[in-house]
Write a protein that holds these residues in place. Structure first.
Motif, short mmCIF file in Angstrom:
data_model
loop_
_atom_site.label_atom_id
_atom_site.label_comp_id
_atom_site.label_asym_id
_atom_site.label_seq_id
_atom_site.Cartn_x
_atom_site.Cartn_y
_atom_site.Cartn_z
N ALA A 174 0.93 -1.44 0.58
CA ALA A 174 -0.17 -0.31 -0.31
C ALA A 174 0.49 1.53 0.33
CB ALA A 174 -0.39 -0.01 1.11
N SER A 175 0.41 2.50 -0.83
CA SER A 175 1.13 3.46 -1.30
C SER A 175 0.63 4.68 -0.88
CB SER A 175 2.17 3.52 -2.16
OG SER A 175 1.52 3.62 -3.21
N LEU A 176 0.92 5.99 -0.23
CA LEU A 176 0.01 7.15 -0.45
C LEU A 176 1.31 7.69 -0.59
CD1 LEU A 176 -1.45 6.94 3.29
CD2 LEU A 176 -2.22 6.47 0.78
N LYS A 177 0.73 9.09 -1.71
CA LYS A 177 1.10 10.65 -2.60
C LYS A 177 0.51 11.24 -2.75
CE LYS A 177 3.82 11.30 -6.67
NZ LYS A 177 4.06 10.87 -8.41
N PHE A 178 1.17 12.01 -1.46
CA PHE A 178 0.12 13.48 -1.06
C PHE A 178 0.88 14.46 -2.37
CE2 PHE A 178 0.85 11.08 2.90
CZ PHE A 178 -0.59 10.68 3.17
N LYS A 179 -0.54 14.91 -3.04
CA LYS A 179 -0.41 16.29 -3.19
C LYS A 179 -0.37 17.60 -3.09
CE LYS A 179 -4.22 13.27 -6.18
NZ LYS A 179 -5.44 13.59 -6.90
N GLY A 180 0.28 18.25 -3.95
CA GLY A 180 0.06 19.92 -3.04
C GLY A 180 0.99 20.11 -1.36
N PHE A 181 0.59 20.48 -1.11
CA PHE A 181 1.00 21.53 0.52
C PHE A 181 0.93 19.87 1.32
CE2 PHE A 181 0.11 25.99 -0.80
CZ PHE A 181 1.61 26.27 -0.59
N ALA A 182 0.10 19.36 0.74
CA ALA A 182 0.10 18.11 1.96
C ALA A 182 1.45 17.12 1.78
CB ALA A 182 -1.16 16.85 0.97
N ARG A 183 2.22 16.41 0.48
CA ARG A 183 3.18 15.95 0.66
C ARG A 183 3.99 16.80 2.01
NH1 ARG A 183 4.59 18.66 -4.78
NH2 ARG A 183 4.98 20.39 -3.88
N LEU A 184 4.01 17.93 2.62
CA LEU A 184 4.43 18.03 3.60
C LEU A 184 4.22 17.33 5.08
CD1 LEU A 184 4.76 22.28 3.82
CD2 LEU A 184 6.55 21.16 2.62
N ALA A 185 3.18 16.50 4.65
CA ALA A 185 3.08 15.92 5.70
C ALA A 185 3.49 14.40 5.82
CB ALA A 185 1.22 15.44 6.04
#
Length: 145
Positions: free
Chosen positions: A106-117
């Motif tokens: 399983a993976s999560l790739k955050f977008k925009g400012f959410a990448r900082l999380a």
């Protein structure tokens, strides 16, 4: 991007485990983060089938629209997306006698400012994956087709 991988043994034949897991609506039974998962279309489950998955993660509830992207005899790939994240659940199966070895990625790739999380959620994502190892075999083994 953050990702986890777990190997899970299920005491059911491969075809039965794939049949159970191909319906993403069953994530309510085995995914500790899933609050609700509803099919958005009709007909047989096949590539292109879609679900709305409501998950709770770190105390927050979010919806993702998932699609079954790939369905093979020994592999399922689901991709979920909303405005802040793309999630992938890649399930690969191998027969082990009358049981099935499932490699769950399983993976999560955050977008925009959410990448900082991303660095801050890795631990919780790992914990949820550990719970999947416990819950998924129990749910799959109890399922009656």
């Amino acid at each position: 991007m953050i990702g986890v991988e777990r190997v899970i043994m299920v005491r059911r034949p491969l075809a039965e485990v794939v049949a159970y897991l191909e319906d993403f609506g069953r994530t309510e039974e085995w995914d500790p983060g899933t609050v609700r998962c509803v099919r958005l279309d009709d007909g047989p489950v096949r590539p292109g089938a879609r679900w709305r998955n409501t998950s709770r993660f770190r105390g927050r509830t979010t919806d993702l629209r998932y699609e079954l992207v790939l369905r093979e005899s020994a592999r399922l790939l689901f991709v979920g997306e909303n405005r802040t994240v793309t999630a992938r659940d890649d399930l690969r199966f191998a027969a082990e006698g009358t049981a099935t070895r499932l490699t769950y990625r399983a993976s999560l790739k955050f977008k925009g400012f959410a990448r900082l999380a991303a660095p801050f959620v890795r631990g919780e994502f790992e914990r949820l994956a550990d719970e999947v190892v416990t819950r998924l075999p129990t749910a799959a083994e109890a399922w009656r087709s």
